[in-house]
Design a protein around this motif. Structure first.
Motif, PDB file in Angstrom:
ATOM      1  N   GLY A  16       0.849  -1.252   0.093  1.00  0.00           N
ATOM      2  CA  GLY A  16      -0.020   0.131  -0.091  1.00  0.00           C
ATOM      3  C   GLY A  16       0.913   1.361   0.184  1.00  0.00           C
ATOM      4  O   GLY A  16       1.914   1.334  -0.073  1.00  0.00           O
ATOM      5  N   SER A  17       0.164   2.529   0.040  1.00  0.00           N
ATOM      6  CA  SER A  17       0.833   3.650   0.167  1.00  0.00           C
ATOM      7  C   SER A  17       0.236   4.531   1.182  1.00  0.00           C
ATOM      8  O   SER A  17      -0.820   4.449   1.666  1.00  0.00           O
ATOM      9  CB  SER A  17       0.539   4.460  -1.491  1.00  0.00           C
ATOM     10  N   SER A  19       1.245   9.132   2.503  1.00  0.00           N
ATOM     11  CA  SER A  19       1.560  10.352   2.107  1.00  0.00           C
ATOM     12  C   SER A  19       1.907  10.900   3.464  1.00  0.00           C
ATOM     13  O   SER A  19       0.897  11.238   4.176  1.00  0.00           O
ATOM     14  CB  SER A  19       0.883  11.067   1.072  1.00  0.00           C
ATOM     15  N   ARG A  66      10.747   3.628  -4.357  1.00  0.00           N
ATOM     16  CA  ARG A  66       9.270   3.489  -3.656  1.00  0.00           C
ATOM     17  C   ARG A  66       8.924   4.861  -3.230  1.00  0.00           C
ATOM     18  O   ARG A  66       7.571   5.250  -3.214  1.00  0.00           O
ATOM     19  CB  ARG A  66       9.561   2.390  -2.793  1.00  0.00           C
ATOM     20  N   GLN A  81       5.883  10.900   0.034  1.00  0.00           N
ATOM     21  CA  GLN A  81       5.131   9.795  -0.734  1.00  0.00           C
ATOM     22  C   GLN A  81       5.646   8.454  -0.714  1.00  0.00           C
ATOM     23  O   GLN A  81       6.820   8.263  -1.090  1.00  0.00           O
ATOM     24  CB  GLN A  81       4.815  10.166  -2.134  1.00  0.00           C
ATOM     25  N   ASN A  83       5.183   4.383  -1.332  1.00  0.00           N
ATOM     26  CA  ASN A  83       4.487   3.542  -2.294  1.00  0.00           C
ATOM     27  C   ASN A  83       5.105   2.061  -1.961  1.00  0.00           C
ATOM     28  O   ASN A  83       6.255   2.105  -1.585  1.00  0.00           O
ATOM     29  CB  ASN A  83       4.624   3.804  -3.831  1.00  0.00           C
ATOM     30  N   ASN A  84       4.509   0.923  -2.332  1.00  0.00           N
ATOM     31  CA  ASN A  84       4.827  -0.238  -1.972  1.00  0.00           C
ATOM     32  C   ASN A  84       5.390  -0.505  -0.781  1.00  0.00           C
ATOM     33  O   ASN A  84       6.631  -1.002  -0.649  1.00  0.00           O
ATOM     34  CB  ASN A  84       5.972  -0.608  -3.083  1.00  0.00           C
TER      35      ASN A  84
END
Length: 122
Positions: A16-17, A19, A66, A81, A83-84
């Motif tokens: 998931g991500s 921020s 990432r 940010q 990610n992964n």
């Protein structure tokens, strides 16, 4: 007055991500690079990423590709940010001010925010 306020952490599944944001007081944000660090239980605090006012960046090898750091100089905000995400990314994330010199980030002073918790679990 030096102030750093991190936000955006939470619970996310692997892959998931999230921020993260850090709002800093202008006195430390304007002329300094800003860095994101993290600290997992039982481990030392480690640099994740940093960005200078003119856009130079430093990334830890374990987040390259990432995570992306950005900053809004008008809002005194630096963002991350992510990610992964995986279980090894679970930690409390902090921001601080510093400088980037010859591709490395050096924190300035001892000002830290309260941190924001990132939990990665299925």
């Amino acid at each position: 007055q030096v102030q750093l306020v991190e936000s955006g952490g939470g619970l996310v599944q692997p892959g998931g991500s999230l921020s993260l944001s850090c709002l800093a007081s202008r006195i430390i944000f304007s002329n300094n690079a800003m860095g994101w660090y993290r600290q997992a239980p039982g481990k030392q605090r480690e640099l994740v990423a940093a960005m200078s006012p003119d856009g130079r960046t430093v990334y830890a090898d374990f987040v390259k590709g990432r995570f992306t750091i950005s900053r809004d100089n008008a809002k005194n905000t630096v963002s991350l940010q992510m990610n992964n995400l995986n279980s090894e990314d679970a930690a409390v994330y902090y921001c601080n001010a510093g400088t980037i010199y010859r591709g490395a980030y050096y924190p300035i002073g001892n000002a830290w925010g309260q941190g924001t918790q990132v939990t990665v679990t299925s």
